[in-house]
Design a protein around this motif. Sequence first.
Motif, PDB file in Angstrom:
ATOM      1  N   GLN A  66       1.722   1.733  17.170  1.00  0.00           N
ATOM      2  CA  GLN A  66       0.969   1.093  16.083  1.00  0.00           C
ATOM      3  C   GLN A  66      -0.393   1.735  15.849  1.00  0.00           C
ATOM      4  OE1 GLN A  66       2.024  -3.125  17.437  1.00  0.00           O
ATOM      5  NE2 GLN A  66       1.657  -3.289  15.236  1.00  0.00           N
ATOM      6  N   VAL A  69      -5.441  -0.114  10.942  1.00  0.00           N
ATOM      7  CA  VAL A  69      -5.903   0.364   9.638  1.00  0.00           C
ATOM      8  C   VAL A  69      -7.319  -0.160   9.469  1.00  0.00           C
ATOM      9  CG1 VAL A  69      -5.524   0.333   7.143  1.00  0.00           C
ATOM     10  CG2 VAL A  69      -3.551   0.278   8.704  1.00  0.00           C
ATOM     11  N   ASP A  80      -2.370  -3.261  10.132  1.00  0.00           N
ATOM     12  CA  ASP A  80      -1.774  -2.250  11.011  1.00  0.00           C
ATOM     13  C   ASP A  80      -0.578  -1.593  10.342  1.00  0.00           C
ATOM     14  OD1 ASP A  80       0.927  -3.431  12.512  1.00  0.00           O
ATOM     15  OD2 ASP A  80      -0.446  -5.014  11.894  1.00  0.00           O
ATOM     16  N   ILE A  81      -0.273  -0.405  10.831  1.00  0.00           N
ATOM     17  CA  ILE A  81       0.933   0.315  10.425  1.00  0.00           C
ATOM     18  C   ILE A  81       1.695   0.586  11.709  1.00  0.00           C
ATOM     19  CG2 ILE A  81       1.863   2.456   9.483  1.00  0.00           C
ATOM     20  CD1 ILE A  81      -0.461   2.474   7.502  1.00  0.00           C
ATOM     21  N   TYR A  95       4.247  -1.791   7.552  1.00  0.00           N
ATOM     22  CA  TYR A  95       2.809  -1.918   7.271  1.00  0.00           C
ATOM     23  C   TYR A  95       2.484  -3.380   7.021  1.00  0.00           C
ATOM     24  CZ  TYR A  95       5.542  -0.859   3.133  1.00  0.00           C
ATOM     25  OH  TYR A  95       6.561  -0.808   2.220  1.00  0.00           O
ATOM     26  N   ALA A 107      -2.185  -0.086   1.349  1.00  0.00           N
ATOM     27  CA  ALA A 107      -0.914   0.041   2.078  1.00  0.00           C
ATOM     28  C   ALA A 107      -0.240   1.363   1.726  1.00  0.00           C
ATOM     29  CB  ALA A 107       0.005  -1.136   1.770  1.00  0.00           C
ATOM     30  N   ALA A 111       0.276   4.186   4.511  1.00  0.00           N
ATOM     31  CA  ALA A 111       1.673   4.510   4.810  1.00  0.00           C
ATOM     32  C   ALA A 111       1.995   5.949   4.428  1.00  0.00           C
ATOM     33  CB  ALA A 111       2.602   3.534   4.096  1.00  0.00           C
ATOM     34  N   CYS A 129      12.290   2.290   5.867  1.00  0.00           N
ATOM     35  CA  CYS A 129      11.497   1.061   5.753  1.00  0.00           C
ATOM     36  C   CYS A 129      12.462  -0.032   5.336  1.00  0.00           C
ATOM     37  CB  CYS A 129      10.431   1.170   4.668  1.00  0.00           C
ATOM     38  SG  CYS A 129       8.990   2.122   5.062  1.00  0.00           S
ATOM     39  N   SER A 138       5.853  -4.945  -1.127  1.00  0.00           N
ATOM     40  CA  SER A 138       6.307  -4.014  -0.099  1.00  0.00           C
ATOM     41  C   SER A 138       7.344  -3.042  -0.659  1.00  0.00           C
ATOM     42  CB  SER A 138       6.885  -4.774   1.093  1.00  0.00           C
ATOM     43  OG  SER A 138       7.189  -3.878   2.136  1.00  0.00           O
TER      44      SER A 138
END
Length: 175
Positions: A66, A69, A80-81, A95, A107, A111, A129, A138
């Motif tokens: 992880q 971000v 977080d990503i 993400y 994002a 990403a 994904c 998303s």
Amino acid sequence: MKEVEITTARLLLRTVRPGDAAAYYGCRSLPQVRRYQGCPKSLAEARSRLAACAALKPNTPQTWYQFAVLEKSGGAYMGDIAVHFTDGRQAELGYTLAPKFQGRGFATEGARAVLAWLLGKLKLHRVVCTADPRNKPSLAVMRRLGMRREGYFKKSFWTGKEWADDVLYAVLGKR
């Protein structure tokens, strides 16, 4: 383990640290985030999870790596990503951003940078994904990343409250 850092125009992406646990838990536990994303059950679990992630070497099969971000100007924790390294040649990318940072391209920017690292520096073959199809923002990020829709799975993901559909997008590395 040496931290990985990736910078973009507006973001600093770096390996998570145990000290990120309160911000990570705070973001993940928000109802509007938790609807589509897993959340540790406690701050202690968040600390333990991030400590384990921080000790990992990238591209270790069957692990989640992880990135925190962070806002490049000011250092605010934004989310977080996560990267699930499946077998050394493929990965799953996810993400999560706090609601106050959503809808402004962060994002996609983060990403895209992690995806470039995965396909460029790590030379992975394929990155996927997945998302609940109700999570339209998303899905839009996946399309902006140049991913193609490869599958739609009916009632295949248990959210903890209900069976949800799952949509899978993917991109191949250039070889």
